[in-house]
Enzyme design. Structure first.
Site, PDB file in Angstrom:
ATOM      1  N   GLU A   1       0.735  -1.151   0.163  1.00  0.00           N
ATOM      2  CA  GLU A   1      -0.143   0.097   0.104  1.00  0.00           C
ATOM      3  C   GLU A   1       0.797   1.418  -0.055  1.00  0.00           C
ATOM      4  O   GLU A   1       0.360   2.262   0.531  1.00  0.00           O
ATOM      5  CB  GLU A   1      -0.777  -0.046   1.243  1.00  0.00           C
ATOM      6  CG  GLU A   1      -1.855  -1.042   1.236  1.00  0.00           C
ATOM      7  CD  GLU A   1      -3.227  -0.826   2.053  1.00  0.00           C
ATOM      8  OE1 GLU A   1      -4.294  -0.783   1.769  1.00  0.00           O
ATOM      9  OE2 GLU A   1      -2.759  -0.737   3.352  1.00  0.00           O
TER      10      GLU A   1
ATOM     11  N   HIS B   1      -5.075   0.418  10.682  1.00  0.00           N
ATOM     12  CA  HIS B   1      -6.409  -0.034  10.560  1.00  0.00           C
ATOM     13  C   HIS B   1      -6.670   0.021  12.228  1.00  0.00           C
ATOM     14  O   HIS B   1      -7.097  -1.196  12.540  1.00  0.00           O
ATOM     15  CB  HIS B   1      -6.427  -1.460  10.210  1.00  0.00           C
ATOM     16  CG  HIS B   1      -5.498  -1.446   8.800  1.00  0.00           C
ATOM     17  ND1 HIS B   1      -4.505  -2.318   8.692  1.00  0.00           N
ATOM     18  CD2 HIS B   1      -5.632  -0.766   7.554  1.00  0.00           C
ATOM     19  CE1 HIS B   1      -4.172  -2.204   7.368  1.00  0.00           C
ATOM     20  NE2 HIS B   1      -4.640  -1.336   6.958  1.00  0.00           N
TER      21      HIS B   1
HETATM   22 ZN   LIG Z   1      -4.469  -0.432   4.713  1.00  0.00          ZN
END
Ligand SMILES: [Zn+2]
Length: 267
Positions: free
Chosen positions: A78, A99
């Site tokens: 990412e 997260h």
């Molecule tokens: Zn992520």
């Protein structure tokens, strides 16, 4: 202020460990920073749990999220989140993507984040939501294509926080410490907000209060005070990162200098 690249590497490794130690990131998530004096580059760890990141794990990327040299190790999938935000926001010096469990109830229900105490103002009032599905349909939910990262950067706009529906949060800062401060205290705020919603209606800060309180990290000693405190907590947990190893060229120079010193001492 981070004076040298070696210092920057150590500070970034420590930032990763702090954000992990404070419960914002776990095996996943990452913190990056722009290379001091090189606005067209940023540093991000190889694919590794942030709590384990060392200065030597850090890879230098261009803003297209391509490594400057083939790293020969696994990389975060990412990383375009970081590169595309650095492209879109010249004022941003550090990015944290996570997260955090505290945010998940808000992200699952599309409930706005609102600051419910002064330190929660670091996230702003009702930071934007971004839903990958809107533009990209069914995906595996990871932000891996440059166009996905650019879309997220557009949603972030000029703010400091963007909530990623059914996924996580991306936080930015005008310095590494500012970014860490925003990441930790917005996560605390999300936790308190969700708890408060369970027992009654939430009384949020007004827009004026949010603006005034949001400046705490810049106008007081709060930023350094928090950094010192979080660093101590990392140390107590036995997680202080090792010093960065100088590059081969610097090591040879240091050895030559050491040899000259030793020679002088003998004489
Ligand atoms: Zn992520």
């Amino acid at each position: 202020m981070v004076a040298s690249l070696l210092e920057a590497r150590r500070e970034l490794a420590l930032a990763n460990r702090i954000v992990a130690n404070e419960g914002v990131i776990d095996a996943f998530g990452h913190v990056s920073m722009r290379v001091p004096g090189r606005p067209d580059r940023y540093l991000l760890s190889r694919s590794r749990a942030p709590e384990l990141v060392t200065p030597d794990d850090l890879i230098e990327y261009d803003l297209d999220s391509q490594p400057l040299r083939e790293p020969g190790v696994g990389q975060y999938s990412e990383r375009v989140i970081h590169g595309e935000i650095y492209k879109a926001r010249p004022d941003v010096m550090a990015v944290c993507h996570h997260h955090c469990p505290a945010f998940m109830p808000l992200l699952a229900t599309g409930t706005d984040y609102v600051p419910i105490f002064h330190l929660g103002a670091v996230g702003g009032i009702r930071p934007p939501f971004w839903d990958q599905r809107d533009e990209f349909g069914d995906t595996n939910m990871l932000v891996v294509k440059p166009e996905e990262g650019a879309s997220l950067a557009r949603a972030l706009g000029q703010g400091f926080l963007v909530l990623m529906k059914r996924h996580g949060v991306t936080v930015v800062g005008t310095s590494l410490r500012d970014c860490v401060f925003r990441a930790v205290f917005s996560a605390r705020n999300a936790e308190y907000q969700v708890r408060a919603l369970a027992i009654g209606s939430v009384s949020a800060l007004s827009p004026g209060e949010t603006e005034l309180a949001g400046g705490i990290s810049k106008k007081t000693t709060g930023l350094d005070r928090s950094w010192e405190y979080w660093t101590l907590r990392v140390a107590k947990a036995g997680g202080v990162p090792p010093a960065a190893k100088p590059r081969a060229g610097s090591r040879r120079k240091a050895a030559r200098a050491g040899g000259r010193k030793a020679g002088r001492a003998k004489r």
